[in-house]
Design a protein around this motif. Sequence first.
Motif, PDB file in Angstrom:
ATOM      1  N   VAL A  75       3.604   5.871  -3.312  1.00 60.25           N
ATOM      2  CA  VAL A  75       4.802   6.310  -4.043  1.00 60.25           C
ATOM      3  C   VAL A  75       4.461   6.477  -5.522  1.00 60.25           C
ATOM      4  O   VAL A  75       4.840   7.472  -6.161  1.00 60.25           O
ATOM      5  N   LYS A  76       3.722   5.527  -6.061  1.00 56.58           N
ATOM      6  CA  LYS A  76       3.371   5.589  -7.494  1.00 56.58           C
ATOM      7  C   LYS A  76       2.605   6.866  -7.817  1.00 56.58           C
ATOM      8  O   LYS A  76       2.845   7.508  -8.843  1.00 56.58           O
ATOM      9  N   ARG A  77       1.670   7.228  -6.947  1.00 57.85           N
ATOM     10  CA  ARG A  77       0.911   8.471  -7.174  1.00 57.85           C
ATOM     11  C   ARG A  77       1.864   9.643  -7.352  1.00 57.85           C
ATOM     12  O   ARG A  77       1.697  10.479  -8.238  1.00 57.85           O
ATOM     13  N   GLY A  78       2.854   9.699  -6.438  1.00 54.82           N
ATOM     14  CA  GLY A  78       3.807  10.813  -6.493  1.00 54.82           C
ATOM     15  C   GLY A  78       4.637  10.790  -7.763  1.00 54.82           C
ATOM     16  O   GLY A  78       4.902  11.847  -8.358  1.00 54.82           O
ATOM     17  N   VAL A  79       5.042   9.599  -8.177  1.00 51.69           N
ATOM     18  CA  VAL A  79       5.865   9.483  -9.388  1.00 51.69           C
ATOM     19  C   VAL A  79       5.057   9.942 -10.597  1.00 51.69           C
ATOM     20  O   VAL A  79       5.537  10.727 -11.432  1.00 51.69           O
ATOM     21  N   LEU A 100       7.420   1.672 -11.518  1.00 53.88           N
ATOM     22  CA  LEU A 100       7.308   0.221 -11.671  1.00 53.88           C
ATOM     23  C   LEU A 100       7.773  -0.452 -10.378  1.00 53.88           C
ATOM     24  O   LEU A 100       8.943  -0.347  -9.993  1.00 53.88           O
ATOM     25  N   GLU A 101       6.839  -1.118  -9.740  1.00 53.82           N
ATOM     26  CA  GLU A 101       7.133  -1.782  -8.464  1.00 53.82           C
ATOM     27  C   GLU A 101       7.751  -3.159  -8.711  1.00 53.82           C
ATOM     28  O   GLU A 101       7.310  -3.874  -9.621  1.00 53.82           O
ATOM     29  N   ARG A 119       0.838  -1.206   0.000  1.00 57.30           N
ATOM     30  CA  ARG A 119       0.000   0.000   0.000  1.00 57.30           C
ATOM     31  C   ARG A 119       0.871   1.254   0.000  1.00 57.30           C
ATOM     32  O   ARG A 119       0.527   2.259  -0.611  1.00 57.30           O
ATOM     33  N   VAL A 120       1.998   1.189   0.701  1.00 57.76           N
ATOM     34  CA  VAL A 120       2.927   2.321   0.660  1.00 57.76           C
ATOM     35  C   VAL A 120       3.399   2.553  -0.777  1.00 57.76           C
ATOM     36  O   VAL A 120       3.495   3.692  -1.247  1.00 57.76           O
ATOM     37  N   ALA A 121       3.637   1.445  -1.486  1.00 55.29           N
ATOM     38  CA  ALA A 121       4.093   1.550  -2.886  1.00 55.29           C
ATOM     39  C   ALA A 121       3.057   2.272  -3.743  1.00 55.29           C
ATOM     40  O   ALA A 121       3.408   3.038  -4.653  1.00 55.29           O
ATOM     41  N   GLU A 122       1.778   2.038  -3.467  1.00 60.04           N
ATOM     42  CA  GLU A 122       0.733   2.719  -4.248  1.00 60.04           C
ATOM     43  C   GLU A 122       0.826   4.233  -4.058  1.00 60.04           C
ATOM     44  O   GLU A 122       0.611   5.005  -5.002  1.00 60.04           O
TER      45      GLU A 122
END
Length: 576
Positions: free
Chosen positions: A66-70, A78-79, A61-64
């Motif tokens: 991060v993706k928003r910010g990217v 890409l995770e 969920r943290v990765a999601e």
Amino acid sequence: MTVNGGFRSAQWFGATGRTGMAHRSWMRGQGFTPEVFDGRPVIGIATTWSELAPCNVHLHRVAESVKRGVWQAGGFPLEFPAMALGETLLRPTAMLYRNLLAMEAEELMRANPLDGVVLLSGCDKTTPGLLMAAASVDLPAVMVTGGPMLNGKYQGTDVGSGTAVWRFEEDLVAGRMTQEECAIAEGCMARSNGHCMTMGTASTMASVAEALGMQLPYSATWPAVDARRYETAQRAGQVIVGLVRQSLRPSAIMTRAAFENAIRVNAAIGGSTNAVVHLLAIAGRLGVPLSLDDFDVLARDVPTLVNLQPNGQYLMEDFCYAGGLPAVMRELAGAGLLNTDAITVTGAGIGANVADAPCWNREVIKTTADPFQPAGTGTAVLRGNLAPGGAVIKQSASSPHLLKHRGRALVFDSPADYYAVSNDPDLAVDEDTVLVIRYCGPRGYPGMPEVSNVALPRKLLLRGVRDMVRICDGRMSGTAYGTVVLHVAPEAAAGGPLALVRNGDWIILDVPARTLTLEVSDRELAERRAGWQPPAPHASRGWTRLYCERVTQADSGADLDFLVGASGHEVPRESH
Ligand code: FES
């Protein structure tokens, strides 16, 4: 960073013909529109998520976030998974696999079309493992640790994960607690996502990563379930795209000045001794000169400012609400104990990052003028004929009356050997005895586990003794306490003098003088050495064999000798 006028990833996604089609087509199978291949920065998100690493289980969920910010900043996220190391489950110890995680993550970052990476970690070894990898690849990188659990609650009081386990065990052995009460207590300690919420190794390494400049301010302390943890992750996604555009790399952030900051911050927070071995390993990847003695010299002027378990009273949630690590670093800066110009992932110096950091609770975060513990009570480095390569002791977790101690050795070749007799009422031990637990080093166990703070013999616990001197070539959990000499180098399995100690030998621990002495003559030690045989290998194949053959000693960071240094991020040759 740029190749032929574009980013590194352009060599994959900007290629023409069969090669470019192969690189793009299979990615489009995930439903990405063609614009993602327009030359924008490609950001890898290395996640150490796993249900077998419970402290990291929310990193998906943290990765999601991060993706928003990217995406917001114009990057293409890409995770990808990196080896998840769960401290509580992995045997013989997660530390055996820290270097494997570092090696795996390093190779994945280099071999893939990535221009920058966000490192998602949490549990103890995942933070140093990913930092080691990022250091050796030297692509722009931002770390986002997963954050601590909420405070544990048991019978109306706060209980710290890890720290309470040691106390509960002692209370169980001494009859102050029942097995049923222990079963209830274990369900009250870990009551949310996140890593241990004491100032154990995970909280220490998260703080150290922030002090190194590799995390955004406040990243270390937001609880795992706090909305601001996710806000910080989203911000990190924005920041990494900017770092790629500026080509600001870990080697420009993790400088000698940054390591000095990390060491001093570790002293100020009463951090784990494990930071010593991890920082030495990370510095080794960068070619930053750092020695074991730096930890003693740099920490001597630093008082402990944070009143957190296991040294103190509070937990990470309290630390967060009190102002977090920036409030600590602001105090250090005010006392001239922070290299304020050290650049961070914000693009600014760390001093500027924390210049206005407020403190909301002086019970939790003290001042340098009125510290929690005075300067000179941090991690000390010991040397002597029992530890020619050095050893460490966490003074703040030790009993003051034992810091100068002379006692007779009682020697065990493994923790299991000790525990086989530790409840024996006739065990030849008293509170002056020095327990020596050996063959627990990197090669010896293998993996240098956190077994050094063995529980006291039952007969002493029943008499109310709560501490005694223990000496070991292994490590101690950052959540633990006691007068325990750790990381003895060279370790017994490498033929260090620890292997030559016999029952009844006198040992002198003198922490103020920084010495650890075995009162046995050189001639006698030479005779004993002539009769010493190295232990049989642990494995004939696989990772364990490679690890045991190539691991360095604790005073060099326990990295593999051939992983020390960096290989950079040159694009490997074409695959099609
Ligand atoms: Fe994962 Fe403590 S067990 S941080």
